[in-house]
Scaffold this active site. Sequence first.
Site, short mmCIF file in Angstrom:
data_model
loop_
_atom_site.label_atom_id
_atom_site.label_comp_id
_atom_site.label_asym_id
_atom_site.label_seq_id
_atom_site.Cartn_x
_atom_site.Cartn_y
_atom_site.Cartn_z
N TRP A 104 0.81 -1.22 0.00
CA TRP A 104 0.00 0.00 0.00
C TRP A 104 0.84 1.26 0.00
O TRP A 104 0.54 2.22 -0.71
CB TRP A 104 -1.01 -0.02 1.15
CG TRP A 104 -2.02 -1.10 0.93
CD1 TRP A 104 -2.14 -2.25 1.65
CD2 TRP A 104 -3.00 -1.17 -0.12
NE1 TRP A 104 -3.15 -3.03 1.11
CE2 TRP A 104 -3.69 -2.39 0.03
CE3 TRP A 104 -3.36 -0.32 -1.16
CZ2 TRP A 104 -4.72 -2.78 -0.82
CZ3 TRP A 104 -4.39 -0.71 -2.02
CH2 TRP A 104 -5.06 -1.92 -1.84
N ASP A 174 -1.20 6.77 6.12
CA ASP A 174 -2.28 5.88 5.72
C ASP A 174 -2.49 4.91 6.88
O ASP A 174 -1.69 4.01 7.09
CB ASP A 174 -1.90 5.13 4.44
CG ASP A 174 -2.93 4.08 4.06
OD1 ASP A 174 -3.95 3.94 4.77
OD2 ASP A 174 -2.72 3.38 3.04
N LYS A 198 -12.24 -1.60 7.56
CA LYS A 198 -11.51 -2.58 8.37
C LYS A 198 -11.98 -2.48 9.82
O LYS A 198 -12.69 -3.33 10.30
CB LYS A 198 -10.00 -2.40 8.23
CG LYS A 198 -9.49 -2.89 6.88
CD LYS A 198 -8.84 -1.80 6.14
CE LYS A 198 -8.52 -2.05 4.70
NZ LYS A 198 -8.45 -3.34 4.13
N1 PMP Z 1 -4.22 1.36 2.31
C1 PMP Z 1 -4.28 0.24 3.07
C2 PMP Z 1 -3.31 0.08 4.20
C3 PMP Z 1 -5.24 -0.73 2.80
O1 PMP Z 1 -5.30 -1.84 3.55
C4 PMP Z 1 -6.16 -0.53 1.74
C5 PMP Z 1 -7.26 -1.51 1.42
N2 PMP Z 1 -6.98 -2.82 1.63
C6 PMP Z 1 -6.04 0.63 0.97
C7 PMP Z 1 -5.07 1.56 1.30
C8 PMP Z 1 -6.96 0.91 -0.19
O2 PMP Z 1 -8.19 1.21 0.29
P1 PMP Z 1 -9.48 1.40 -0.67
O3 PMP Z 1 -9.80 0.04 -1.20
O4 PMP Z 1 -10.51 1.95 0.26
O5 PMP Z 1 -9.08 2.34 -1.73
#
Ligand code: PMP
Length: 365
Positions: A104, A174, A198
């Site tokens: 991520w 994030d 989450k």
């Molecule tokens: N950052 C992290 C740490 C994540 O776990 C996720 C989703 N698994 C995201 C960003 C992306 O999130 P979204 O699907 O809401 O765009």
Amino acid sequence: MSKRVFNFSPGPAVLPVKVLEEAQQAVLELPGVGMSILEISHRSKPFDAVMTEAKSLLTELLGIPAGYSILFLQGGSSLQFSMVAMNLLRGTGKTADYVLTGTWGTKAFQEAQREGTARAAWDGKSHNYAYLPAQNELKFSPDAAYVHITSNETIQGVEFPAEPDTGSISLVCDASSNFLSRPVAVERYGLIYACAQKNAGISGVTAVIIRDDLLKRTPKGLPAMLDYQLQAANDSLYNTPPVFGIYVLMLIARWLKHDIGGLKKMAEINQEKAKLLYDVLDANPDFYRGHARADSRSMMNVTWRLPSEELEQAFVKQAQSRSLVDLKGHRSVGGIRASIYNAMPREGVVALRDFMLEFKQQNGG
Ligand code: PMP
């Protein structure tokens, strides 16, 4: 109600039954309102009360100091990858420093590179993101627009035990997969963002906590919906916000306050749950190989491998037959991943622990 399984999904993920029941009730009728939460106007009094309570609970739970705004946006954390860079990097002539601790963080970095000069201040790729940088490995650009970290890497299962020191440079985080799982020193951050699906509710809403001086950095000419300053000035009501998602987030915050007793308590519960699984990895290193180095282990996503892919498949299948579901690791890492967010009951983790011990006995001698 049919029997609920233990859901180890990385997100959307398990929610507290109490919250599901309250949400179910509100889908029929918001208490005292005579209409469903799905039917009320986002400019109505009842929704105003929901927004106000959601923000005041987040402020209380996280100890958000004065001088910060809370926004509820759409587009998930993936849109925040872009918005952060558009609002805080575009046109500054500066560099943004990204700490790459997994999938991520790397995605956030790639989006920033579309906007301006972004630099990897540290990259754990060579060891497949098994551990986090020590403070003395982090060398930031002296004039960086901001430093970006991912507090918990959902796929690799590595989590910063505490935020790194970035001196006078604004820290952007994030926090999607460990938001509301433990106390946070919000005053050390310029901006924290987290999609809700989450720990904080359902998909469709993303919480952004931003220090007010950063709002002033927004350059002119951004599309309205992508402009933090405009979103803050309109209290996240520039357009129709994700009403139901904000409602569920508010219910989760109520649950954290009243049923759990706050984030310190939540963190203790989470640590104890995670330890149940990490103890099995530590006691059986030749059968269960943990992905994360011990000092970088996530309390939210526990990741490990078995001696072969066949055994991994058998593990996932047999676990499923015992109502322990969604344990397959992300395709990029393989193996097993148990996501044990706030709402995962301790019994679920105990059942998984017991199954791990039994599976090892039967297959690993
Ligand atoms: N950052 C992290 C740490 C994540 O776990 C996720 C989703 N698994 C995201 C960003 C992306 O999130 P979204 O699907 O809401 O765009």
